[in-house]
Each structure stands twice: as C-alpha cells, then as structure tokens.
Design a protein around this motif. Sequence first.
Motif, mmCIF file in Angstrom:
data_model
loop_
_atom_site.group_PDB
_atom_site.id
_atom_site.type_symbol
_atom_site.label_atom_id
_atom_site.label_comp_id
_atom_site.label_asym_id
_atom_site.label_seq_id
_atom_site.Cartn_x
_atom_site.Cartn_y
_atom_site.Cartn_z
ATOM 1 N N TYR A 225 0.752 -1.036 0.026
ATOM 2 C CA TYR A 225 -0.108 -0.030 -0.061
ATOM 3 C C TYR A 225 0.906 1.216 -0.046
ATOM 4 O O TYR A 225 0.287 2.252 -0.429
ATOM 5 N N SER A 226 2.111 1.005 0.067
ATOM 6 C CA SER A 226 2.992 2.212 0.032
ATOM 7 C C SER A 226 4.455 1.858 0.004
ATOM 8 O O SER A 226 4.872 0.772 0.484
ATOM 9 N N ILE A 227 5.089 2.724 -0.880
ATOM 10 C CA ILE A 227 6.757 2.708 -1.028
ATOM 11 C C ILE A 227 7.078 3.778 -0.737
ATOM 12 O O ILE A 227 6.784 4.963 -1.387
ATOM 13 N N GLU A 228 8.286 3.963 -0.086
ATOM 14 C CA GLU A 228 8.991 5.093 0.106
ATOM 15 C C GLU A 228 10.577 4.814 -0.011
ATOM 16 O O GLU A 228 11.091 4.010 0.268
ATOM 17 N N VAL A 229 11.009 6.099 -0.573
ATOM 18 C CA VAL A 229 12.453 6.082 -1.012
ATOM 19 C C VAL A 229 13.205 6.443 0.139
ATOM 20 O O VAL A 229 13.041 7.527 0.729
ATOM 21 N N GLU A 230 14.109 5.368 0.596
ATOM 22 C CA GLU A 230 15.012 5.728 1.726
ATOM 23 C C GLU A 230 16.261 6.301 1.398
ATOM 24 O O GLU A 230 16.667 7.395 1.939
ATOM 25 N N GLN A 231 16.887 5.683 0.407
ATOM 26 C CA GLN A 231 17.840 6.331 -0.362
ATOM 27 C C GLN A 231 17.783 6.394 -1.596
ATOM 28 O O GLN A 231 17.415 5.571 -2.308
ATOM 29 N N GLY A 232 17.656 7.763 -2.266
ATOM 30 C CA GLY A 232 17.251 7.957 -3.735
ATOM 31 C C GLY A 232 18.679 7.912 -4.572
ATOM 32 O O GLY A 232 19.625 7.539 -4.240
ATOM 33 N N HIS A 233 18.272 8.567 -5.614
ATOM 34 C CA HIS A 233 19.374 8.851 -6.553
ATOM 35 C C HIS A 233 19.768 10.103 -7.253
ATOM 36 O O HIS A 233 18.888 10.999 -6.940
ATOM 37 N N GLY A 234 20.904 10.483 -7.725
ATOM 38 C CA GLY A 234 21.188 11.614 -8.329
ATOM 39 C C GLY A 234 21.892 11.265 -9.724
ATOM 40 O O GLY A 234 21.673 10.226 -10.079
ATOM 41 N N TYR A 235 22.579 12.385 -10.078
ATOM 42 C CA TYR A 235 23.002 12.234 -11.729
ATOM 43 C C TYR A 235 24.371 12.691 -11.495
ATOM 44 O O TYR A 235 24.880 13.584 -11.021
ATOM 45 N N LEU A 236 25.443 11.861 -12.527
ATOM 46 C CA LEU A 236 26.637 12.239 -12.644
ATOM 47 C C LEU A 236 26.912 12.432 -13.919
ATOM 48 O O LEU A 236 26.595 11.696 -14.909
ATOM 49 N N ARG A 237 27.510 13.600 -14.444
ATOM 50 C CA ARG A 237 28.141 14.028 -15.840
ATOM 51 C C ARG A 237 29.900 14.169 -15.569
ATOM 52 O O ARG A 237 30.174 14.850 -14.724
ATOM 53 N N LEU A 238 30.232 13.872 -16.572
ATOM 54 C CA LEU A 238 31.680 13.992 -16.831
ATOM 55 C C LEU A 238 32.038 15.114 -17.451
ATOM 56 O O LEU A 238 31.291 15.506 -18.477
ATOM 57 N N LYS A 239 32.897 15.861 -17.346
ATOM 58 C CA LYS A 239 33.539 17.225 -17.828
ATOM 59 C C LYS A 239 35.061 16.792 -18.513
ATOM 60 O O LYS A 239 35.659 16.491 -17.933
ATOM 61 N N ASN A 240 35.119 17.397 -19.572
ATOM 62 C CA ASN A 240 36.647 17.217 -20.222
ATOM 63 C C ASN A 240 37.041 15.927 -20.403
ATOM 64 O O ASN A 240 37.996 15.342 -19.993
ATOM 65 N N GLU B 271 37.130 11.590 -5.993
ATOM 66 C CA GLU B 271 36.016 11.397 -5.106
ATOM 67 C C GLU B 271 34.869 12.405 -5.548
ATOM 68 O O GLU B 271 35.194 13.296 -5.958
ATOM 69 N N VAL B 272 33.708 11.844 -5.561
ATOM 70 C CA VAL B 272 32.558 12.637 -5.645
ATOM 71 C C VAL B 272 31.336 12.325 -4.594
ATOM 72 O O VAL B 272 31.121 10.993 -4.202
ATOM 73 N N GLU C 10 22.147 17.109 -9.954
ATOM 74 C CA GLU C 10 23.273 16.735 -10.901
ATOM 75 C C GLU C 10 24.600 17.068 -10.546
ATOM 76 O O GLU C 10 25.004 18.479 -10.300
ATOM 77 N N THR C 11 25.669 16.194 -10.505
ATOM 78 C CA THR C 11 27.022 16.703 -9.930
ATOM 79 C C THR C 11 27.760 16.485 -11.332
ATOM 80 O O THR C 11 27.837 15.524 -11.956
ATOM 81 N N THR C 12 28.884 17.167 -11.770
ATOM 82 C CA THR C 12 29.736 17.397 -12.672
ATOM 83 C C THR C 12 31.247 17.045 -12.043
ATOM 84 O O THR C 12 31.518 17.825 -11.147
ATOM 85 N N LEU C 13 31.759 16.109 -12.668
ATOM 86 C CA LEU C 13 33.143 15.694 -12.431
ATOM 87 C C LEU C 13 34.071 15.784 -13.536
ATOM 88 O O LEU C 13 33.969 15.246 -14.644
ATOM 89 N N ASP C 14 35.083 16.772 -13.180
ATOM 90 C CA ASP C 14 35.931 17.104 -14.274
ATOM 91 C C ASP C 14 37.054 16.324 -14.184
ATOM 92 O O ASP C 14 37.718 16.100 -13.256
ATOM 93 N N ILE C 15 37.570 15.473 -15.165
ATOM 94 C CA ILE C 15 38.646 14.392 -15.530
ATOM 95 C C ILE C 15 39.735 14.850 -16.338
ATOM 96 O O ILE C 15 40.259 14.329 -16.866
ATOM 97 N N GLY C 16 39.566 16.358 -16.681
ATOM 98 C CA GLY C 16 40.467 16.895 -17.714
ATOM 99 C C GLY C 16 41.940 16.879 -17.295
ATOM 100 O O GLY C 16 42.737 16.837 -18.109
ATOM 101 N N ASP C 17 42.162 16.830 -15.740
ATOM 102 C CA ASP C 17 43.496 16.721 -15.240
ATOM 103 C C ASP C 17 44.190 15.451 -15.250
ATOM 104 O O ASP C 17 45.262 15.212 -14.967
ATOM 105 N N LEU C 18 43.658 14.193 -15.302
ATOM 106 C CA LEU C 18 43.867 13.212 -15.604
ATOM 107 C C LEU C 18 44.585 12.873 -16.823
ATOM 108 O O LEU C 18 44.114 13.183 -17.893
ATOM 109 N N GLU C 19 45.743 11.753 -16.767
ATOM 110 C CA GLU C 19 46.528 11.720 -18.026
ATOM 111 C C GLU C 19 46.286 10.545 -18.849
ATOM 112 O O GLU C 19 45.968 9.396 -17.824
ATOM 113 N N VAL C 20 46.485 10.287 -20.141
ATOM 114 C CA VAL C 20 46.250 9.130 -20.872
ATOM 115 C C VAL C 20 47.712 9.141 -21.458
ATOM 116 O O VAL C 20 48.097 9.913 -21.992
#
Length: 466
Positions: free
Chosen positions: A199-214, A260-261, A268-278
């Motif tokens: 008869y009821s459903i409650e979100v205890e722990q929900g979700h957000g959004y992750l976007r990569l930058k660079n 870490e994020v 919506e959280t943006t994670l900049d990975i432009g400083d990581l090297e390939v």
Amino acid sequence: MTERRKRTVTEILMLASALGLLTACSVMPGGQAGQPVPSAPPVSLEQSGTGFVPAGPNSYDSADTAVVVKRDSEAGTVTLLNLDLGRTYTLSVEGTSRLCDKYGEALSLEQIRLGDIVDVTFLRSKKKLNTMQVSPSSWVYASASRYEIDLRRGEVTIGEDVYKLTDDTLYLSQGMRIEAMELNPVDVLTFKGMGSSIYSIEVEQGHGYLRLKNEEKFIGGYMDIGQISMRRIEEDMLLTVPEGRYEIKVSKRGGGGTKEVTIRRGEETTLDIGDLEVPEIEYGTILFTLEPSDAKLYIDGEKADPSAPVTLEYGLHQVILRANGYQTMTTYIKVAQPSGGLALTLDAVDADKENDEQEDQERLAQYKVFVDAPAFAEVYLDGNYVGIAPTSFAKSEGSHIITLRRSGCETRSYTISVDREYKDVTYSFAELLPASADTGTQAPEAAATPTPVPEPATPVSESSGA
C-alpha cells in the motif's frame, strides 16, 4: 450525602475514568470509511448530574483501516486513504484523540509517518479522530535494495516473495508524493503492506546524476563507480547513481586515476577529469581460444577475428561471445602486457530458443519508443544521450531509465518497462519543474506535506507502423 456532594463525587469519578482511558490505545479496525460500529454507551445527564456530556475517548461511530497520505501538525489534521474505496478523507486531531504504534505505545502526530497503514476510529459527524493505531496486521520491509518492480504486471518481487501493487498504492520520496515511474532500480526502498498487497513505497536512499567534464581523451575507456557499476565512457553521458560518496576510477590504456565525488538526491554533479592523463598508446596482442570454435567474437562493440592474435590498446576492453545454441557471454579483459592468451567457453542452451530470441530482438528493434514531452528536454536512455524531445530510439524489451534534463530545470528520471509487442510506443512525461537557485534542484516542501502529482507518464499511443 447531599445532592451537591453527590454531583462532585460523580464528576471526579468521570474525570478519573477519562484519564485512565487516555493511557490505552485500542482501535477497532473497520472496512469502509464511515462504517457504523458499536460505541460505548453515552453518559446520560442523570448519571452525571451535570449539564455537560464529555465527548470522551470512546465517542465514535465509524472505524476504518487506511493509509496516511498527509498530516498537518499545525492545523491538527490527518488525511487518510480508505483501502477499499480508494477515497481520501480528513479528520481533526484533538486533545482527546489517541495515537499509538502497533504495540500500543503512545505516539505524537509528528511520529506518524506518511505511508503508515493505520486502524482508526472516528466521529464521522464531526470529522474528529478518536483513536489511531499503526495496524498490527500491517508489515514493513525496510531498507530493501534487492527487489524487482514490474509496473506492467503490477507486481513487486522481494527475495522469493511476490506482492501486488494496488491502484491506490502510495509512492513517496522526502515526504512528497511521486509517480511510480520515478522509482529507480538503484533506490533503497521501504515497502508497507497487508497480506500480499503493498500500500505504500517510500524512497529511503534515492539517486542523483553524474556527468563527466573534459572527458574527450577518455572516450572509449571505462569508469568504475565505487563497487556498484562499470561503464564505458561515451560522449555526453548523464548517469543515474545512488546518493552517497564514491571513488570514481577512470581508465584508458592503463592511464587515468581516481577521484572522489558526492552524489545528492535529485541533483546533478559534474566531475572534471581533464587533469587526468592518458599515456601514449601501447598495444598488446591476445590469442583467443574459443569453445565452440565458430563463436563470434566482439570487442568493444566491433567484430574481431579470433583465428589470429588480436591487437588491442593497453587498458580495459569489453568482450562479447555469441554462438547459436549457446548462452551469450559478456566479460571484460585488461590488456597490460605485450602478449597473452585467453580461453573462453560458452554454456550450451536450446538452439531453437536462442535463434528465436535473437530474431525477436532484431525484429523488435525495427520499432521505436518515442518521447514527445516535455518539449526541448535532453533525453538520455540508460545514461546515454538520445536527442532533444521530441525524439525516439529503437525498441528493446526490458526495464530502461529515461532521464530528462533542461537548463534551469530540475533533472528527473523515469523507469519504463518496454514490452515485446511489434508496435511503436509513445511516452509524454510531465513538464520539468524550475530548479532552485542554491542547489540546482527543485526546492523540497515541508516533509510532512505531500504535493499533488501530475498525471502518470504512460504510453499515450501505439501504432503498428515501423
């Protein structure tokens, strides 16, 4: 004994009786809201010897089993949903109203939770609550992370048990009502029900959004999100991630790094990975040994020839192996040395069934899922960019996450269940709400007050044309 003294003694006895009743919480559950039930005989004027008849704790004419859909401590009211008729009604909570948990311990109105299943008695004529008890017949399944919700069938599977959703099942997040489709498979939920019904459903722990930058130099590489998932990095991704703090590991050709994020619900959280090297491209060769030997090999989505060593860049690669009559295998390999070998073996299955399933998937992909609204919103399918609404994508049976995003509005996601019918299907979702200035998401209302929800987003039309 004088008449005046008799009256005084009678009033004292009545007051003591009323106070004694306030320490107990005994609720008679009923069926429909307003169903007449036996009540305690009223105290007559002759018995009391006064001109006042108290509306005591046993003054009621109706009983019900219902779900709490709203409570207003300031106004002193509670709104309930009748389980049989699906109708809501509001009762006033006064000083003589008694509230308690399922074990009879006293509660305040603030301690009653939205979605609780309660047994109530009340005075229908005055819309006054007499008693409310969390129903002893109800059950709670809290902190559930392993479950399966099938909205098409109206079923929820928790462990080995299957429960039914009702037309009036209440869906809640942060004290607000939401649509069933806003529940996400990564959410941690609390289920409340009676018998085999939820008869009821409650979100205890929900979700957000992750976007990569660079992320340009890491496209084609991979990212690990804590211990929950691994995704291949593509251009313009918007991933649905459970709220919490994570270490994100990004890799390509043995390069990359860890960051870490913190993911917050609805944000919506943006994670900049432009400083990581390939590192500079290095290659290794892999000699595959396949069973069966005629199996088809796909690496990072491209068909490969296993009859000779396959040259791959250093780093992580997705490997898919298919063969008629065998179960398809999907795995990941890491190339970190000049040469190596890998043996892969498929499990046999019913060949006719495997062929039928593959043909069915290919035929189904000829049809489309259209997203018509909200107009001009960015549409993401399982984290990958699809286009600007109105837009469409190939039909694929199963559960999928549709994420909608537009600048200046809150980002929202919906879980849809795509059928295997050979028809196009169209979804129109609710308009996105403006984002708050401080968090970039919709400002939540008071936790105790659910907001009206828009009409559920459901398929609005179907056609058999491709």
